[in-house]
Scaffold this active site. Structure first.
Site, PDB file in Angstrom:
ATOM      1  N   CYS A   1       2.209 -15.610   6.942  1.00  0.00           N
ATOM      2  CA  CYS A   1       1.303 -14.455   7.018  1.00  0.00           C
ATOM      3  C   CYS A   1       0.020 -14.703   6.239  1.00  0.00           C
ATOM      4  CB  CYS A   1       2.001 -13.210   6.489  1.00  0.00           C
ATOM      5  SG  CYS A   1       0.945 -11.734   6.533  1.00  0.00           S
TER       6      CYS A   1
ATOM      7  N   SER B   1       6.425  -8.076  16.956  1.00  0.00           N
ATOM      8  CA  SER B   1       6.397  -9.502  16.658  1.00  0.00           C
ATOM      9  C   SER B   1       7.817 -10.077  16.750  1.00  0.00           C
ATOM     10  CB  SER B   1       5.836  -9.747  15.253  1.00  0.00           C
ATOM     11  OG  SER B   1       4.488  -9.343  15.184  1.00  0.00           O
TER      12      SER B   1
ATOM     13  N   CYS C   1     -10.649 -11.841  23.256  1.00  0.00           N
ATOM     14  CA  CYS C   1     -11.926 -12.073  22.566  1.00  0.00           C
ATOM     15  C   CYS C   1     -12.131 -13.540  22.198  1.00  0.00           C
ATOM     16  CB  CYS C   1     -12.045 -11.190  21.333  1.00  0.00           C
ATOM     17  SG  CYS C   1     -10.789 -11.463  20.072  1.00  0.00           S
TER      18      CYS C   1
ATOM     19  N   ASP D   1     -10.502  -8.848  11.847  1.00  0.00           N
ATOM     20  CA  ASP D   1      -9.200  -8.980  11.203  1.00  0.00           C
ATOM     21  C   ASP D   1      -9.083 -10.285  10.424  1.00  0.00           C
ATOM     22  OD1 ASP D   1      -6.522  -8.393  10.612  1.00  0.00           O
ATOM     23  OD2 ASP D   1      -5.815  -9.452  12.387  1.00  0.00           O
TER      24      ASP D   1
ATOM     25  N   CYS E   1     -20.104 -28.603  22.259  1.00  0.00           N
ATOM     26  CA  CYS E   1     -19.576 -27.453  23.008  1.00  0.00           C
ATOM     27  C   CYS E   1     -20.503 -27.075  24.163  1.00  0.00           C
ATOM     28  CB  CYS E   1     -19.394 -26.257  22.078  1.00  0.00           C
ATOM     29  SG  CYS E   1     -18.069 -26.457  20.868  1.00  0.00           S
TER      30      CYS E   1
ATOM     31  N   CYS F   1     -12.263 -19.029  18.969  1.00  0.00           N
ATOM     32  CA  CYS F   1     -12.398 -18.082  17.862  1.00  0.00           C
ATOM     33  C   CYS F   1     -13.043 -18.746  16.645  1.00  0.00           C
ATOM     34  CB  CYS F   1     -11.022 -17.539  17.477  1.00  0.00           C
ATOM     35  SG  CYS F   1     -11.069 -16.368  16.096  1.00  0.00           S
TER      36      CYS F   1
END
Length: 376
Positions: free
Chosen positions: A22, A122, A253, A275, A315, A328
């Site tokens: 986590c 989860s 996203c 987040d 990229c 991301c």
């Protein structure tokens, strides 16, 4: 006003289990080690200020830490506040991402079903894989308790999906993971790759997966998804790529041209850009002091969203640039402290796109010819 959604962490980084992988548990460095709980005052300000904007869709998503630590009465209060402040006909949705431990309860599940909460649970696959890292604070596995909660959700017809964090153990067994979820008749799946830096060494943590492992896993899951029937099960990454092929843009996203229009609201009303970036540089302000729409559309938030476009030449000239958009930023930061670098999963995405796109373009053509949504 452009719509935006809320990702709310009412219990901050607090959790009733102790998953080794986590990343959010370390946010106690910011908020302190005492218990974190959203006050009634912050909750009412959050709901009232957001709903008064009368957006086309007002989306509340509760996450953690573990959001069920707030107790059922908190969510009853949230729904009451939504009913109090919503304008007639306003579209309001609620989602809850949870480890599921506390949902083995009739009152919880009845409430979630009656109020149309979408619940993400989860679950890392079969027991031996799930219980490798998802342990409680006494070191006991949580799989049995999670499965009991899933059964309770089914009993009350709670809408739920499964989020699986791919770690160095379960990523090696795509067929076993897929077979398990199909046996459980899971219809909505999200596979999230786990990669974190060890805070002590700065190196990639031992529970992380490699780019090759991720690509091989997802390509095998794609085969199983196709064989099983793409209309029977939703796999979030493949759904997103298919949506792109249909000209409707990504639904995930990770692959969007810029970061998504949502803000994180912590237990104390503090707002952040993302987040994965609940930290000083991404702090927007506090909803108790600044109107929530000003935080969501502040120069800092706009600049954060646009930083995703700050890509290396590698990229920009890539054949998959249009569909990948660099992935991301969190996974770029694993490679280098600067965002302007390729994703840790760059090679993964190339392999996944090369493998899946020919079939997904074909599927998109079939969907267009039928002149109806993909459906489930």
């Amino acid at each position: 006003m452009r719509p935006f959604s809320l990702l709310i962490k009412p219990a901050g980084p607090d959790c009733n289990i102790d998953c080794k992988y986590c990343f959010y548990s370390r946010k106690t460095d910011i908020f302190g080690k005492s218990a974190h709980r959203m006050s009634d005052e912050v909750a009412e300000k959050l709901v009232s200020s957001y709903l008064k904007l009368n957006l086309p869709q007002s989306s509340f998503a509760f996450q953690g830490g573990e959001p069920t630590l707030m107790g059922l009465d908190f969510y009853k209060k949230i729904v009451d506040l939504q009913q109090k402040y919503a304008i007639d006909g306003q579209s309001v949705t609620n989602a809850l991402q949870t480890n599921g431990i506390l949902l083995n309860d009739d009152a919880w599940c009845k409430f979630l079903a009656e109020n149309d909460f979408l619940v993400g649970i989860s679950l890392d696959g079969p027991k031996s894989y799930h219980d490798t890292y998802r342990l409680d604070h006494s070191g006991k596995g949580t799989w049995d308790r999670v499965m009991a909660s899933i059964e309770k959700c089914r009993q009350y017809n709670v809408q739920y999906n499964i989020l699986t964090l791919l770690n160095n153990v379960n990523v090696q067994h795509p067929d076993e993971v897929w077979d398990f979820f199909m046996e459980q008749k899971v219809r909505f799946l999200q596979f999230v790759q786990c990669v974190e830096n060890d805070p002590d060494t700065g190196e990639i943590a031992d529970f992380s997966i490699t780019p090759k492992q991720y690509a091989d896993f997802m390509c095998r899951i794609f085969d199983r998804w196709q064989d099983h029937g793409v209309r029977k099960v939703s796999v979030r990454t493949f759904d997103s790529i298919l949506s792109h092929c249909l000209g409707q843009g990504h639904t995930e996203c990770t692959f969007m041209p810029k970061c998504a229009d949502y803000i994180v609201v912590e237990h104390d009303g503090g707002a952040y850009c993302c987040d994965f970036f609940v930290e000083g540089d991404a702090y927007l302000g506090n909803i108790m002091e600044t109107p929530i729409e000003k935080l969501a559309f502040s120069p800092k938030k706009r600049q954060f969203n646009m930083r995703k476009r700050d890509l290396p030449n590698k990229c920009i000239v890539c054949r998959h640039y249009d569909i990948c958009r660099g992935g991301c930023p969190k996974d770029r930061r694993i490679v280098d402290s600067e965002i302007k670098t390729e994703s840790f999963f760059c090679d993964s995405y190339k392999q996944i796109f090369d493998y899946t796109l020919p079939k997904l373009w074909q599927l998109a053509a079939e969907v267009r010819s039928e002149n109806r949504p993909l459906g489930r």
